[in-house]
Design a protein around this motif. Structure first.
Motif, PDB file in Angstrom:
ATOM      1  N   SER A  25       0.826  -1.199   0.000  1.00 29.18           N
ATOM      2  CA  SER A  25       0.000   0.000   0.000  1.00 29.18           C
ATOM      3  C   SER A  25       0.863   1.254   0.000  1.00 29.18           C
ATOM      4  O   SER A  25       2.027   1.231   0.403  1.00 29.18           O
ATOM      5  CB  SER A  25      -0.930   0.010   1.222  1.00 29.18           C
ATOM      6  N   ILE A  26       0.266   2.347  -0.447  1.00 27.14           N
ATOM      7  CA  ILE A  26       0.973   3.632  -0.459  1.00 27.14           C
ATOM      8  C   ILE A  26       1.450   3.978   0.948  1.00 27.14           C
ATOM      9  O   ILE A  26       2.602   4.384   1.156  1.00 27.14           O
ATOM     10  CB  ILE A  26       0.049   4.747  -0.996  1.00 27.14           C
ATOM     11  N   ARG A  27       0.573   3.806   1.939  1.00 28.64           N
ATOM     12  CA  ARG A  27       0.929   4.145   3.325  1.00 28.64           C
ATOM     13  C   ARG A  27       2.088   3.292   3.819  1.00 28.64           C
ATOM     14  O   ARG A  27       3.027   3.794   4.450  1.00 28.64           O
ATOM     15  CB  ARG A  27      -0.289   3.966   4.235  1.00 28.64           C
ATOM     16  N   ASN A  28       2.047   1.998   3.519  1.00 27.14           N
ATOM     17  CA  ASN A  28       3.101   1.099   3.982  1.00 27.14           C
ATOM     18  C   ASN A  28       4.444   1.460   3.356  1.00 27.14           C
ATOM     19  O   ASN A  28       5.475   1.501   4.043  1.00 27.14           O
ATOM     20  CB  ASN A  28       2.738  -0.347   3.636  1.00 27.14           C
ATOM     21  N   GLN A  29       4.438   1.737   2.062  1.00 28.73           N
ATOM     22  CA  GLN A  29       5.691   2.109   1.387  1.00 28.73           C
ATOM     23  C   GLN A  29       6.250   3.406   1.963  1.00 28.73           C
ATOM     24  O   GLN A  29       7.457   3.520   2.214  1.00 28.73           O
ATOM     25  CB  GLN A  29       5.450   2.263  -0.118  1.00 28.73           C
ATOM     26  N   ARG A  30       5.363   4.379   2.184  1.00 30.63           N
ATOM     27  CA  ARG A  30       5.813   5.672   2.702  1.00 30.63           C
ATOM     28  C   ARG A  30       6.430   5.523   4.101  1.00 30.63           C
ATOM     29  O   ARG A  30       7.495   6.100   4.384  1.00 30.63           O
ATOM     30  CB  ARG A  30       4.635   6.642   2.732  1.00 30.63           C
ATOM     31  N   GLU A  31       5.773   4.748   4.962  1.00 31.09           N
ATOM     32  CA  GLU A  31       6.296   4.553   6.316  1.00 31.09           C
ATOM     33  C   GLU A  31       7.632   3.830   6.296  1.00 31.09           C
ATOM     34  O   GLU A  31       8.548   4.167   7.061  1.00 31.09           O
ATOM     35  CB  GLU A  31       5.273   3.768   7.145  1.00 31.09           C
ATOM     36  N   LEU A  32       7.772   2.818   5.420  1.00 29.42           N
ATOM     37  CA  LEU A  32       9.024   2.073   5.322  1.00 29.42           C
ATOM     38  C   LEU A  32      10.168   2.981   4.882  1.00 29.42           C
ATOM     39  O   LEU A  32      11.262   2.965   5.463  1.00 29.42           O
ATOM     40  CB  LEU A  32       8.863   0.914   4.335  1.00 29.42           C
ATOM     41  N   LEU A  33       9.925   3.806   3.858  1.00 30.28           N
ATOM     42  CA  LEU A  33      10.969   4.691   3.349  1.00 30.28           C
ATOM     43  C   LEU A  33      11.330   5.765   4.367  1.00 30.28           C
ATOM     44  O   LEU A  33      12.504   6.104   4.536  1.00 30.28           O
ATOM     45  CB  LEU A  33      10.530   5.317   2.018  1.00 30.28           C
ATOM     46  N   ASN A  34      10.305   6.318   5.035  1.00 27.87           N
ATOM     47  CA  ASN A  34      10.576   7.335   6.055  1.00 27.87           C
ATOM     48  C   ASN A  34      11.441   6.770   7.178  1.00 27.87           C
ATOM     49  O   ASN A  34      12.390   7.426   7.637  1.00 27.87           O
ATOM     50  CB  ASN A  34       9.265   7.863   6.634  1.00 27.87           C
ATOM     51  N   ALA A  35      11.117   5.545   7.607  1.00 32.97           N
ATOM     52  CA  ALA A  35      11.883   4.921   8.689  1.00 32.97           C
ATOM     53  C   ALA A  35      13.324   4.672   8.260  1.00 32.97           C
ATOM     54  O   ALA A  35      14.260   4.877   9.046  1.00 32.97           O
ATOM     55  CB  ALA A  35      11.223   3.602   9.099  1.00 32.97           C
ATOM     56  N   PHE A  36      13.518   4.264   7.001  1.00 34.24           N
ATOM     57  CA  PHE A  36      14.876   3.984   6.508  1.00 34.24           C
ATOM     58  C   PHE A  36      15.700   5.270   6.459  1.00 34.24           C
ATOM     59  O   PHE A  36      16.867   5.297   6.867  1.00 34.24           O
ATOM     60  CB  PHE A  36      14.809   3.337   5.129  1.00 34.24           C
ATOM     61  N   VAL A  37      15.088   6.342   5.953  1.00 34.56           N
ATOM     62  CA  VAL A  37      15.803   7.622   5.849  1.00 34.56           C
ATOM     63  C   VAL A  37      16.172   8.135   7.240  1.00 34.56           C
ATOM     64  O   VAL A  37      17.296   8.599   7.470  1.00 34.56           O
ATOM     65  CB  VAL A  37      14.944   8.659   5.089  1.00 34.56           C
ATOM     66  N   GLU A  38      15.222   8.050   8.169  1.00 34.26           N
ATOM     67  CA  GLU A  38      15.478   8.547   9.527  1.00 34.26           C
ATOM     68  C   GLU A  38      16.557   7.754  10.249  1.00 34.26           C
ATOM     69  O   GLU A  38      17.277   8.290  11.093  1.00 34.26           O
ATOM     70  CB  GLU A  38      14.181   8.506  10.336  1.00 34.26           C
ATOM     71  N   SER A  39      16.705   6.462   9.897  1.00 35.23           N
ATOM     72  CA  SER A  39      17.705   5.620  10.571  1.00 35.23           C
ATOM     73  C   SER A  39      19.062   5.626   9.862  1.00 35.23           C
ATOM     74  O   SER A  39      19.981   4.937  10.298  1.00 35.23           O
ATOM     75  CB  SER A  39      17.190   4.179  10.650  1.00 35.23           C
ATOM     76  N   SER A  40      19.188   6.378   8.773  1.00 38.18           N
ATOM     77  CA  SER A  40      20.433   6.417   8.004  1.00 38.18           C
ATOM     78  C   SER A  40      21.086   7.790   8.153  1.00 38.18           C
ATOM     79  O   SER A  40      20.638   8.760   7.520  1.00 38.18           O
ATOM     80  CB  SER A  40      20.160   6.122   6.526  1.00 38.18           C
TER      81      SER A  40
END
Length: 539
Positions: A25-40
Motif C-alpha cells: 500500500s501507499i501508506r506502507n511504502q511511505r512509512e518504510l521509506l521514512n523509517a529507513f531515511v530517519e535511521s540512516s
C-alpha cells in the motif's frame, strides 16, 4: 555556502498490487521509506521530496509520477532516489538495468532499494552484480504472469455480469452492499428516461442537448461533481454543457436496459491506458444484472431512429493542417469545420446550438484565411527565434569564457589553500622543535585557520556558481530548432503545425491567440538570455 541535496522517495501502487493486500500500500511504502531515511545518518543531509503513482502498472515508464521524477533527475535537481524494492520503480528488467548501470551512474544519482538491500554507492564504478540482474528478470517474469492472472480474473468477473468500472454510469450508482452491482440513482435516472423519451418523439441529439441546457440540468460530469465525485474528467473550459455527443453516448448505452456490457476495449497489458476497440460481436453482454432504466422496446425504437447508414471512413484528400487545433476563445472547445472544399471551408463554434445567449463568437472563420494568418505569424515568430538563437550563441560564448575564468579562480584558490595548510603544519613543527613559542603558535594557528576557512568558503561559492553556469549553459533549445527546421517554408503542412502549435483560440474574425508548443522551454530560454545580457551590459 553548501549545495542543497535532494532525495526523492518513489512510491507506486497498481491494481494487481491491491489484490495482494496491505504490504504494498501507499501508506506502507511511505512509512518504510521514512523509517529507513530517519535511521540512516548519511541521508540526513538530504531534503526529502516524494513522487507517487497510484494505480499504474510497473511494466513501462508511462507513469506521471516517474516521468516527473526523471525530468527532475535530468535537470540535475535530484541526487538520490529511494524505493521500497526494485519492482516499485519498474518491472521491465532491461529498462531497470539501463537506469541502474548506465543512466543514474552517468548523472551521478545514487539509487537505493530498501528491501533488496541495494545501494548504488556500494557498487561505485561497477554493476550491481548478477543477483540484481536476476532479481530484475524475476520481477519482469512475475509481472507478466501476474498480468495474465489479473486479466483472466477480470474476464471471469465480466462473464458473471459484475460491474468492474471505477465509476458507475450516469443514472446508476454502486450498491452499498455489493460494489460489483449497479443500483438506480433515481434523480439522474429520471433525466436518462426523459432523454430516451425525447429521442423516441423524434427530437435529434442537438435539440435534446439544447433543451437540457436551457433548463440548467447538470451534465453527467456536473452531477457527479455535485455528488462529491472528485474524478478528473476530460472537460474543456470552466463551463460544461450538454452536447449532442453526450446525448448519443447515453442513448446508445445498452446498460440502461439492465444488461451489463463489458470488454469493449482490449489493452496490450494490465494497467495500460491505451486500449484497442474490439468488434461488438466480441463484447461480453450479460442480461438482467441490474434494474433497467428504460425498456428493451424503447431502447430498440430509439436505436432505429438514430441509426445511420454505415460509412466507409476514408482519409481526406485535401490537407487539413489545423484540424483539432482551432478552438473557441470563450468556451475553449474545438471548433467545427464545415464539410466544404478547402477554398470555402470554415470553422465555427457550435455552442449557439446548445446554449441560449452564448457569448461565443458567431463568426465563420475562413480556413484558407486562417492558414495564411497563422503562416504569417509563424514567419514573424521564426525571425524572433533566429534572433534569439544568435543572442543565445553570444551569451553561451561569454558564459563559456566566464566558466573558464571561474575554473581558473578555483584552481588558484585551491593552490592557496594547499599552501595555507602546509603553513599550518610548518607552524606546528616549529612549535614542537622550540623555534616558536606557545603564544606565537596559537596566534599564527588561529590566523591561518581563519584564512583557510575564508578560502574554503570562496571555493564553495565559486563551485556553486560554476555548477549553476553549467546547468544554464545546457538549456534546451528544441523550440528554436523546430522553427529553424521550417525556415523558408511558404506552405503550412500538418507536420509543421503539429510540431509548432498546441492550440489556436478564436475570439472573433479579428482576434486569435496562438499557443506554441514548448512554451515553458521558451520562457526559460528568455530568462536565461536576459540574465546573460544583464551580467554583461555590452552584450
Amino acid at each position: 555556502m553548501s549545495i542543497k541535496k535532494i532525495l526523492a522517495k518513489y512510491i507506486r501502487l497498481s491494481q494487481e498490487d491491491e489484490n495482494e493486500g496491505e504490504s504494498n500500500s501507499i501508506r506502507n511504502q511511505r512509512e518504510l521509506l521514512n523509517a529507513f531515511v530517519e535511521s540512516s545518518p548519511d541521508l540526513s543531509q538530504y531534503e526529502v521530496v516524494e513522487f507517487c503513482d497510484d494505480g499504474y502498472s510497473g511494466t513501462n515508464f508511462d507513469r506521471p509520477g516517474v516521468k516527473a521524477l526523471l525530468d527532475e533527475v535530468r535537470a540535475g535537481n535530484i541526487q538520490c532516489i529511494i524505493v521500497k524494492d526494485l519492482s516499485r520503480f519498474g518491472r521491465n528488467y532491461i529498462d531497470i538495468g539501463d537506469y541502474l548501470e548506465q543512466i543514474f551512474p552517468f548523472l551521478g544519482v545514487r539509487f537505493i532499494s530498501v528491501n533488496d538491500r541495494f545501494d548504488s554507492n556500494d557498487f561505485d564504478g561497477t554493476t550491481g552484480g548478477l543477483d540484481v540482474g536476476f532479481r530484475n528478470l524475476i520481477y519482469s517474469l512475475y509481472s507478466k504472469d501476474l498480468s495474465q492472472k489479473v486479466r483472466s480474473a477480470k474476464k471471469t468477473r465480466m462473464e458473471k455480469g459484475e460491474f468492474i468500472g471505477s465509476h458507475a454510469p450516469y443514472g446508476y450508482a454502486k450498491s452499498s452492499e455489493n460494489r460489483k452491482k449497479l443500483v438506480i440513482d433515481e434523480k439522474a435516472a429520471a433525466v436518462v428516461r426523459r432523454i430516451f423519451a425525447m429521442a423516441d418523439e423524434g427530437k435529434n441529439a442537438v435539440r435534446i442537448a439544447a433543451i437540457l441546457n436551457a433548463e440548467n440540468i447538470p451534465t453527467p460530469y456536473g452531477y457527479k461533481r455535485l455528488m462529491g465525485c472528485d474524478r478528473k474528467y476530460n472537460v474543456v473550459g470552466n463551463t460544461n454543457h450538454w452536447h449532442n455527443t453526450t446525448i448519443l453516448t447515453i442513448i446508445r448505452d445498452e446498460r440502461y436496459t439492465g444488461k451489463m456490457v463489458n470488454g469493449k476495449n482490449r489493452s496490450p497489458f494490465v494497467g495500460s491506458k491505451h486500449g484497442k476497440r474490439i468488434p461488438k460481436s466480441e463484447w461480453i453482454v450479460v442480461p438482467n444484472t441490474h434494474e433497467a432504466i428504460v425498456s428493451e422496446e424503447l431502447f430498440a425504437s430509439v436505436q432505429e431512429r438514430f441509426s445511420a447508414p454505415t460509412r466507409i471512413r476514408t482519409e481526406p484528400t485535401e490537407i487539413r493542417p489545423l484540424m483539432g487545433k482551432v478552438k473557441c476563445g470563450v468556451c475553449r472547445h474545438v471548433m467545427r469545420r464545415s464539410n466544404s472544399t478547402p477554398a470555402t471551408a470554415y470553422y465555427f463554434c457550435e455552442s449557439h446550438q446548445y446554449v441560449a445567449n452564448s457569448d461565443c463568437t458567431k463568426d465563420r472563420i475562413s480556413e484558407s484565411g486562417l492558414i495564411q494568418t497563422v503562416l504569417s505569424v509563424i514567419h514573424t515568430q521564426m525571425e524572433v527565434m533566429l534572433d534569439m538563437a544568435r543572442l543565445l550563441d553570444r551569451v553561451k560564448t561569454q558564459s563559456h569564457q566566464d566558466m573558464t575564468a571561474l575554473t581558473e579562480q578555483i584552481r588558484q584558490l585551491q593552490s592557496i589553500l594547499s599552501k595555507l595548510r602546509a603553513s599550518k603544519v610548518k607552524a606546528y613543527e616549529k612549535y614542537k622543535d622550540g623555534t616558536l613559542d606557545r603564544d606565537s603558535y596559537i596566534s599564527r594557528k588561529a590566523d591561518i585557520g581563519k584564512q583557510i576557512a575564508e578560502t574554503e568558503s570562496q571555493i564553495v561559492e565559486l563551485e556553486t556558481t560554476l555548477q549553476s553556469r553549467y546547468q544554464e549553459n545546457g538549456q534546451p533549445v528544441s523550440i528554436i530548432e523546430s522553427f529553424k527546421r521550417y525556415e523558408g517554408i511558404t506552405e503550412l503542412s500538418k507536420e509543421m503545425a503539429d510540431e509548432l502549435i498546441d492550440s489556436i483560440y478564436i475570439y472573433g474574425s479579428e482576434a486569435i491567440e496562438i499557443v506554441w508548443n514548448h512554451i515553458d522551454e521558451y520562457m526559460r530560454l528568455v530568462q536565461y538570455v536576459k540574465k546573460g545580457v544583464c551580467i554583461d551590459g555590452n552584450r
